[in-house]
Design an enzyme around this catalytic site. Structure first.
Site, mmCIF file in Angstrom:
data_model
loop_
_atom_site.group_PDB
_atom_site.id
_atom_site.type_symbol
_atom_site.label_atom_id
_atom_site.label_comp_id
_atom_site.label_asym_id
_atom_site.label_seq_id
_atom_site.Cartn_x
_atom_site.Cartn_y
_atom_site.Cartn_z
ATOM 1 N N TYR A 142 0.828 -1.208 0.000
ATOM 2 C CA TYR A 142 0.000 0.000 0.000
ATOM 3 C C TYR A 142 0.862 1.258 0.000
ATOM 4 O O TYR A 142 0.450 2.300 -0.495
ATOM 5 C CB TYR A 142 -0.910 0.020 1.227
ATOM 6 C CG TYR A 142 -2.203 -0.709 1.029
ATOM 7 C CD1 TYR A 142 -2.221 -2.084 0.847
ATOM 8 C CD2 TYR A 142 -3.411 -0.024 1.024
ATOM 9 C CE1 TYR A 142 -3.409 -2.756 0.665
ATOM 10 C CE2 TYR A 142 -4.611 -0.694 0.844
ATOM 11 C CZ TYR A 142 -4.605 -2.052 0.661
ATOM 12 O OH TYR A 142 -5.782 -2.713 0.488
ATOM 13 N N LYS A 187 3.270 -15.677 3.066
ATOM 14 C CA LYS A 187 3.534 -16.424 1.831
ATOM 15 C C LYS A 187 5.040 -16.672 1.808
ATOM 16 O O LYS A 187 5.755 -16.274 0.880
ATOM 17 C CB LYS A 187 3.049 -15.594 0.623
ATOM 18 C CG LYS A 187 3.070 -16.309 -0.709
ATOM 19 C CD LYS A 187 1.992 -17.370 -0.831
ATOM 20 C CE LYS A 187 2.159 -18.133 -2.140
ATOM 21 N NZ LYS A 187 1.295 -19.321 -2.233
ATOM 22 N N ASP A 219 -2.810 -18.496 0.951
ATOM 23 C CA ASP A 219 -3.775 -19.207 0.103
ATOM 24 C C ASP A 219 -4.485 -20.291 0.910
ATOM 25 O O ASP A 219 -5.697 -20.475 0.815
ATOM 26 C CB ASP A 219 -3.100 -19.773 -1.159
ATOM 27 C CG ASP A 219 -1.796 -20.504 -0.877
ATOM 28 O OD1 ASP A 219 -1.294 -20.462 0.262
ATOM 29 O OD2 ASP A 219 -1.269 -21.134 -1.828
ATOM 30 N N ASP A 243 -6.191 -7.133 3.885
ATOM 31 C CA ASP A 243 -7.299 -6.498 3.154
ATOM 32 C C ASP A 243 -8.195 -7.567 2.554
ATOM 33 O O ASP A 243 -9.421 -7.532 2.697
ATOM 34 C CB ASP A 243 -6.729 -5.597 2.050
ATOM 35 C CG ASP A 243 -7.825 -4.967 1.219
ATOM 36 O OD1 ASP A 243 -8.770 -4.418 1.821
ATOM 37 O OD2 ASP A 243 -7.755 -5.040 -0.026
ATOM 38 N N ASP A 247 -12.188 -9.091 4.040
ATOM 39 C CA ASP A 247 -13.430 -9.079 3.260
ATOM 40 C C ASP A 247 -14.058 -10.467 3.275
ATOM 41 O O ASP A 247 -15.263 -10.625 3.460
ATOM 42 C CB ASP A 247 -13.169 -8.649 1.802
ATOM 43 C CG ASP A 247 -13.571 -7.202 1.552
ATOM 44 O OD1 ASP A 247 -13.373 -6.376 2.456
ATOM 45 O OD2 ASP A 247 -14.085 -6.905 0.448
#
Ligand code: IPM
Ligand code: MN
Length: 353
Positions: A142, A187, A219, A243, A247
């Site tokens: 970001y 990751k 994942d 982020d 959601d």
């Protein structure tokens, strides 16, 4: 206690839910003998229209002066489909996060029994799911260096040791206060930044022997959240992964309109709903004020005012049990209540509690 609160209603349904958040905050303060004062400021599209800046300096100063910020939502479709727009409401949000040093974003993923049928997951899978996602909020892609021309583009996922240590510490501390299970999501099989996260988490874990710390690739975590959401207690992760996962988290519970969040760090903490500005509903008195009201609960709890926060949570549960609900969560056949009516019902419940 004396509380000075900056109120940032923002765009879309923001002003309507903000009004109810403020009313509930005032009712709680009155009940417990706290003095509260409010200072309003503009942000988002509203501020772009007024002064050409989604997070004006004056708003920043208002936030700095306050003990806490009660934030509602920003966003406006006029900017979404215009790739040439020079400024966007969302930039205001990023400027606020960076300016206030809000590196820790706390997003609870909680189920409400009476809304479980709204979940896209099977009842027995999601019932009782209750975890917190701690998202790093001021670093990573970001805010890293980026470049774009017609043929190539890149974003940089930069993290320094102090940035990683401070957010992991928040994760360990939360786990300690809950079910003592921390999942570090990364990751690390691919990304150097993730390998540093994992290394630092492994270094820190012995300082928290009471916490069970495990590691999961992002994942896999996305899948596990659907297969076994009850596995999680506290999850900590970097900005971009957080982020995306939050959601997913907010929708699996079926209670997206009810989820609050807190962003904390170096300066004034910010409390806001997880949902957005829902511009299509603006001014119609149909938006659910509960996420905003529960954000006020998180605000009180941040200052150690647990009873105050609990009273709000009880009032919200009582309103749901009494079917005093906005249209999108009302049971079939029962009359729907407006934003204002739900807020006022909760205020009265608190006054007479
Ligand atoms: C969020 C939002 C923001 C983000 C947008 C509006 C900039 O999606 O708070 O999760 O990506 O962080
Ligand atoms: Mn998001």
């Amino acid at each position: 206690m004396n509380l000075h609160i900056a109120v940032l209603p923002g765009d879309g349904i923001g002003p309507e839910i903000s009004e109810q958040g403020v009313a509930v905050t005032s009712a709680v303060c009155e009940k417990f003998g706290h003095t509260v004062s409010y200072e309003y400021a503009i942000c988002g599209a509203t501020a772009i229209d007024a002064v050409g800046d989604p997070f004006p300096e004056e708003t920043f100063q208002t936030c700095l002066r306050a003990d806490a910020v009660l934030f509602s939502a920003v966003g406006d479709p006029r900017f979404d489909n215009d790739p040439t727009a020079r400024v966007r409401p969302e930039q205001g949000l990023l400027a606020m996060r960076k300016g206030l040093g809000l590196y820790a974003n706390i997003r609870p993923v909680e189920t409400f029994d009476c809304l479980i049928h709204k979940s896209p997951l099977k009842d027995d899978l999601v019932r009782g799911a209750d975890f917190i996602c701690i998202r790093e909020l001021t670093g990573g892609m970001y805010f890293g260096e980026r470049y774009q021309d017609n043929d190539k583009a890149y974003d940089t996922n930069f993290y320094s040791r102090p940035e990683i240590e401070r957010i992991l510490r928040v994760g360990f501390e939360y786990a300690r206060r809950r079910k003592k299970h921390l999942t570090v999501v990364d990751k690390a099989n691919i990304l150097a930044s993730s390998r540093l996260w994992r290394q630092i988490a492994q270094e820190m874990a012995p300082q928290y022997p009471d916490v069970l710390t495990d590691f999961m690739y992002v994942d896999n975590a996305a899948m596990r959240m659907l297969q076994e959401p009850r596995f999680f207690d506290v999850m900590v992760t970097e900005n971009t992964f957080g982020d995306i996962l939050t959601d997913e988290g907010s929708c699996i519970t079926g209670s997206m309109g009810l989820l609050p969040s807190a962003s904390t760090g170096d300066h004034t903490p910010v409390f806001e709903p997880v949902h957005g500005s829902w511009p299509q509903a603006a001014g119609q008195n149909i938006a659910n004020p509960l996420a905003q009201i529960l954000s006020a609960a998180m605000l009180f709890e941040y200052f150690g005012l647990q009873a105050e926060g609990q009273l709000i949570r009880q009032a919200v549960r009582a309103s749901l049990d009494a079917n005093v609900r906005t249209p999108e969560i009302q049971v079939s056949g029962a009359p729907a209540y407006g934003t204002r009516e739900v807020g006022q019902w909760i205020v009265r419940w608190i006054q007479s509690a």
